[in-house]
Every structure is written in structure tokens, then in C-alpha cells.
Design a protein around this motif. Structure first.
Motif, short mmCIF file in Angstrom:
data_model
loop_
_atom_site.label_atom_id
_atom_site.label_comp_id
_atom_site.label_asym_id
_atom_site.label_seq_id
_atom_site.Cartn_x
_atom_site.Cartn_y
_atom_site.Cartn_z
N LEU A 68 40.21 -17.36 -18.16
CA LEU A 68 39.15 -16.41 -18.04
C LEU A 68 39.06 -15.61 -19.59
O LEU A 68 39.60 -14.81 -19.52
CB LEU A 68 38.83 -15.56 -16.68
CG LEU A 68 38.06 -14.35 -16.62
CD1 LEU A 68 36.44 -14.91 -16.81
CD2 LEU A 68 38.34 -13.65 -15.44
N HIS A 88 32.76 -16.93 -9.10
CA HIS A 88 32.25 -16.37 -10.48
C HIS A 88 32.92 -14.84 -10.66
O HIS A 88 33.63 -14.50 -9.69
CB HIS A 88 30.87 -16.16 -10.40
CG HIS A 88 30.09 -17.33 -10.01
ND1 HIS A 88 30.17 -18.64 -11.00
CD2 HIS A 88 29.50 -17.59 -8.77
CE1 HIS A 88 29.44 -19.40 -10.11
NE2 HIS A 88 28.98 -19.18 -9.14
N HIS A 89 32.86 -14.34 -11.78
CA HIS A 89 33.72 -12.95 -11.92
C HIS A 89 32.84 -11.93 -12.39
O HIS A 89 31.79 -12.06 -13.07
CB HIS A 89 34.74 -13.31 -13.04
CG HIS A 89 35.60 -14.29 -12.75
ND1 HIS A 89 35.76 -15.78 -13.35
CD2 HIS A 89 36.73 -14.38 -11.80
CE1 HIS A 89 36.82 -16.50 -12.79
NE2 HIS A 89 37.40 -15.40 -11.71
N ILE A 91 33.11 -8.71 -14.26
CA ILE A 91 34.13 -7.98 -15.22
C ILE A 91 33.77 -6.68 -15.69
O ILE A 91 32.66 -6.27 -16.17
CB ILE A 91 34.33 -8.93 -16.43
CG1 ILE A 91 34.80 -10.23 -15.68
CG2 ILE A 91 35.25 -8.39 -17.17
CD1 ILE A 91 34.90 -11.33 -16.96
N VAL A 98 38.70 -7.21 -12.89
CA VAL A 98 38.07 -8.49 -12.49
C VAL A 98 37.66 -8.61 -10.88
O VAL A 98 38.62 -8.40 -10.29
CB VAL A 98 38.69 -9.58 -13.06
CG1 VAL A 98 37.75 -10.86 -12.56
CG2 VAL A 98 38.84 -9.56 -14.46
N LYS A 127 30.20 -15.64 -15.76
CA LYS A 127 30.79 -14.12 -16.05
C LYS A 127 29.88 -13.30 -16.14
O LYS A 127 28.96 -13.41 -16.66
CB LYS A 127 31.44 -14.29 -17.27
CG LYS A 127 33.16 -14.82 -17.23
CD LYS A 127 33.68 -14.67 -18.38
CE LYS A 127 33.44 -15.24 -19.64
NZ LYS A 127 34.13 -15.11 -20.79
#
Ligand SMILES: [Zn+2]
Ligand SMILES: [Zn+2]
Length: 137
Positions: A68, A88-89, A91, A98, A127
């Protein structure tokens, strides 16, 4: 997966995979993995930071680990087992935290993109950058 690339399961690779397995749901920097490794491995199998970097590249190449990339901080890593890739992330731009976002939540988004643009999104994780609850306080 290693065998497909004619690679062996070395004690170092095994130890790194075990760390990632035990830290599922977390997204570790190479530095974190290195620190956990030095606790885990006996002297005979001690590995340097450069080896950890190389090992992570290898594990990523064979598809065991997913990377990532972050905006302003080191990349994070997690296991990439097929059943666990579909998230999904979120951030945080301030503290780097995260969080994972379930893929189910983005099904609708994919549908909208397909219907409005006739564009089919792939399964690659998304992201999303922003600020976590703590940093907003
Ligand atoms: Zn934050
Ligand atoms: Zn993740």
C-alpha cells in the motif's frame, strides 16, 4: 506461490509471513516488520533491514503480500490472500492511520460508474485519503 517462481520457503520468508498473518487487519511498514522480526528470529537467522526490503519485494512479486503506497510516509504491507484482498483503505493524512473499508460498501459505487460511464472498475483496492476521527478532534 513461491514454487511458481522457483523460490524456496526460507526461514526469513516464513517468519515475515507469520508476522503478517498475526497482524491481519494491520498495515505494517518495513521498519515495523524488521522490529518484530528481530524479536522472533534466533541469532542464526537474524536478518538485516536490507534483506527485509528484498524479501518484501519478492513476496509482493509472487502475490503473497500486497503493498500500500502512501503519500508522505513509507509503504505499508499486508497479506494478500485471495479472500482478503477485497477491501479498500482509508488513510489519514495527518497520523497515517490506515482503516479498512469493506468492499460491499463500494459495490454500489462500481455500479454507478458502470452505468453512468460504461466503465468497469477492476478489483484493485481503492485508497481514500482524509482525516481520521482523532485527528479531526
Ligand atoms: Zn489521523
Ligand atoms: Zn488492508
Amino acid at each position: 506461490m513461491l514454487k511458481q517462481y522457483d523460490l524456496r520457503m526460507t526461514p526469513q520468508r516464513k517468519a515475515i509471513l507469520e508476522i503478517l498473518y498475526n497482524c491481519r487487519g494491520h498495515h505494517l511498514e518495513i521498519e515495523n516488520i524488521y522490529q518484530l522480526l528481530s524479536v522472533d528470529l534466533d541469532k542464526k537467522h537474524k536478518v538485516g533491514l536490507a534483506t527485509v526490503y528484498r524479501t518484501m519485494d519478492t513476496l509482493e512479486k509472487v502475490g503473497l503480500v500486497s503493498k500500500l503506497s502512501m503519500e508522505d510516509s513509507p509503504s505499508r504491507y499486508e497479506l494478500a490472500f485471495p479472500e482478503e484482498t477485497n477491501h479498500h483503505h482509508l488513510i489519514c493524512l495527518k497520523c497515517g492511520r490506515v482503516q479498512e473499508l469493506d468492499d460491499v460498501l463500494t459495490e454500489e459505487f462500481k455500479k454507478i460508474v458502470l452505468e453512468s460511464k460504461n466503465f468497469m472498475m477492476t478489483e484493485r483496492p481503492i485508497k481514500i485519503f482524509g482525516y481520521c476521527s482523532e485527528c479531526r478532534n
